[in-house]
Scaffold this active site. Sequence first.
Site, PDB file in Angstrom:
ATOM      1  N   GLU A 295      20.225  63.452  83.980  1.00 12.01           N
ATOM      2  CA  GLU A 295      19.585  64.674  83.491  1.00 12.01           C
ATOM      3  C   GLU A 295      18.105  64.584  83.826  1.00 12.01           C
ATOM      4  O   GLU A 295      17.431  63.637  83.419  1.00 12.01           O
ATOM      5  CB  GLU A 295      19.829  64.822  81.984  1.00 12.01           C
ATOM      6  CG  GLU A 295      21.275  65.161  81.669  1.00 12.01           C
ATOM      7  CD  GLU A 295      21.793  66.339  82.488  1.00 12.01           C
ATOM      8  OE1 GLU A 295      21.145  67.399  82.497  1.00 12.01           O
ATOM      9  OE2 GLU A 295      22.831  66.199  83.166  1.00 12.01           O
ATOM     10  N   CYS A 329      11.581  68.776  78.767  1.00 16.64           N
ATOM     11  CA  CYS A 329      12.196  69.198  80.032  1.00 16.64           C
ATOM     12  C   CYS A 329      12.493  70.698  79.970  1.00 16.64           C
ATOM     13  O   CYS A 329      12.594  71.370  80.984  1.00 16.64           O
ATOM     14  CB  CYS A 329      13.472  68.415  80.277  1.00 16.64           C
ATOM     15  SG  CYS A 329      14.634  68.568  78.931  1.00 16.64           S
TER      16      CYS A 329
END
Length: 523
Positions: A295, A329
């Site tokens: 990720e 993020c």
Amino acid sequence: MTQLTQKVAPFATEPFTDFSLPENKQAMEAALAKVKNELGKSYPLHIGSDKIETGDKIVSINPGNVDQTIGTVSKASKELAEQAMQTAVGAFETWKRVPARERAEFLFEAAKRMRERKHEFSAWMVYEAGKNYAEADADTAEAIDFMEYYAREMIRLSETSIHQPLVKLEGEDNRLTYIPLGVGVVIPPWNFPLAICVGMTTAAIVSGNTVVLKPASTTPVIAHKFVELMEEVGLPAGVLNFIPGSGAEVGDYLTMHPKTRFISFTGSKEVGLHINRLAAQTSEGQIWIKRLVAEMGGKDGIVVDETADLDAAAAAIVASAFGFQGQKCSAGSRAIIVESVYDKVVDKVAALASKLTVGLPELNYPIGPVVDKTSYERILGYIEIGKTEGRLLVGGGAAEGNGYYIQPTVFADVDGKARIMQEEIFGPVLAIAKAKDWKHAIEMFNDTEFGLTGAFFSAVEERIEEALETVHCGNLYINRKCTGALVGVHPFGGFNMSGTDSKAGGHDYLLLFTQAKLTSRKL
Ligand SMILES: NC(=O)c1ccc[n+]([C@@H]2O[C@H](COP(=O)([O-])OP(=O)(O)OC[C@H]3O[C@@H](n4cnc5c(N)ncnc54)[C@H](O)[C@@H]3O)[C@@H](O)[C@H]2O)c1
Ligand SMILES: N[C@@H](CCC=O)C(=O)O
């Protein structure tokens, strides 16, 4: 520990703490005082039941007060990484045979104890990561959620797998079960230093794997607090091994190790791609293709059309861009606004952003420091680039304080192809661009290599329907901010260079740490 026979209540997310209530604020201040007394200690590696102090140390400091040491953490060498790997390999032989329900109980118990000491865990993040109270509280709540959720998911997977609805064949008993993979190397980032570390690690463990955990080097103390908790709840030695160390040295060694069965990574695109390259090479003695869950970063944004509630949109843009100093993020570091309401929205965003005050996380300022000197210099570098690519509206440089403080910064009139519209800055910097109309705005949104989160603001149902189909990102939100995914509610993960779309906190996640085995018995 909860009785194994006890029925498990349905999953519900952990409520956030309301710090406007005096009793909650006082409880947090008491936790901060307690943790302050515990700063500066030494933390060992954990390999099996051994606690190992090494000569080489990581010194974790408070990014908001750089003279304050949070703790000193022993650093692993390649030799110790090898020892951790062999220990995890050995422990796997017994752990994989522990029934799923029993494995889940360790997570339930850890979640219970973390809930009881919630503010204490949050306080460590206030000091070590520079989170304000609400951001730290949300991080701890998410860590609790991950454990509660994955424990239930493992039980569901183990029970439903036996009754997997396979096509019936007369004379055979056919079953599909999900068995663990082996040893996983878990590499979390520093920005959700508890939640993501806990989520990645416990998902792997509850699925029956053993883990070598290499925490982020800026936040190793809170990671150690989690490892201590798992030891307290009686997780068998060797199931979770803790080896802080250099990414380049220990990280590469473990990624290439022939006994590594999978790597669960969350972090930057650059490191994720590097790990992907190394993991694809087959080492001598390796008998599987390594699985990689990666990720990675984002260049997330918010699109606003002329029918939207402009106040709500501006508030969402500011919250998404500047929450935890833009170090998520999911941070909305781009806003794309249609030209007919562009000036209005820009003015509203500028007004809200300029009210944000910057200061010590311990005193709960809305904006704290960025995590370290490297980030600080990189972000200030991007602000200088921004000055050549857009019109500076708010901020534009360093802020006062004995740490890595940066002013919340807003640039308007930025071209969609500009670097500050394309590259992940991971700091309190917002770039705003003008679009001709809502369709053009969606095109501009999609014009990046990333695809993690996004938000679309509109009051027109047909446009929303179109946005739901065409805005290309893993987590798309309508008429709300693009940060703050909740476990079980908003499974999280992105497209393209944002990673393998693992959907942490979702039903599919544990499948990534298992392999399906079909057994067919003749009756
Ligand atoms: N997609 C998501 O769910 C998600 C969530 C949080 C953060 N992120 C991303 O993470 C980044 C910020 O985190 P970061 O600065 O910790 O990222 P990073 O890539 O610098 O580091 C992540 C982890 O990788 C380790 N590492 C570094 N080099 C390594 C190597 N060669 N081998 C193995 N491990 C190595 C680091 O020590 C750290 O533990 C941002 O890009 C952010 O968008 C993504
Ligand atoms: N899951 C978090 C982001 C995690 C990455 O930094 C959110 O939805 O805001």
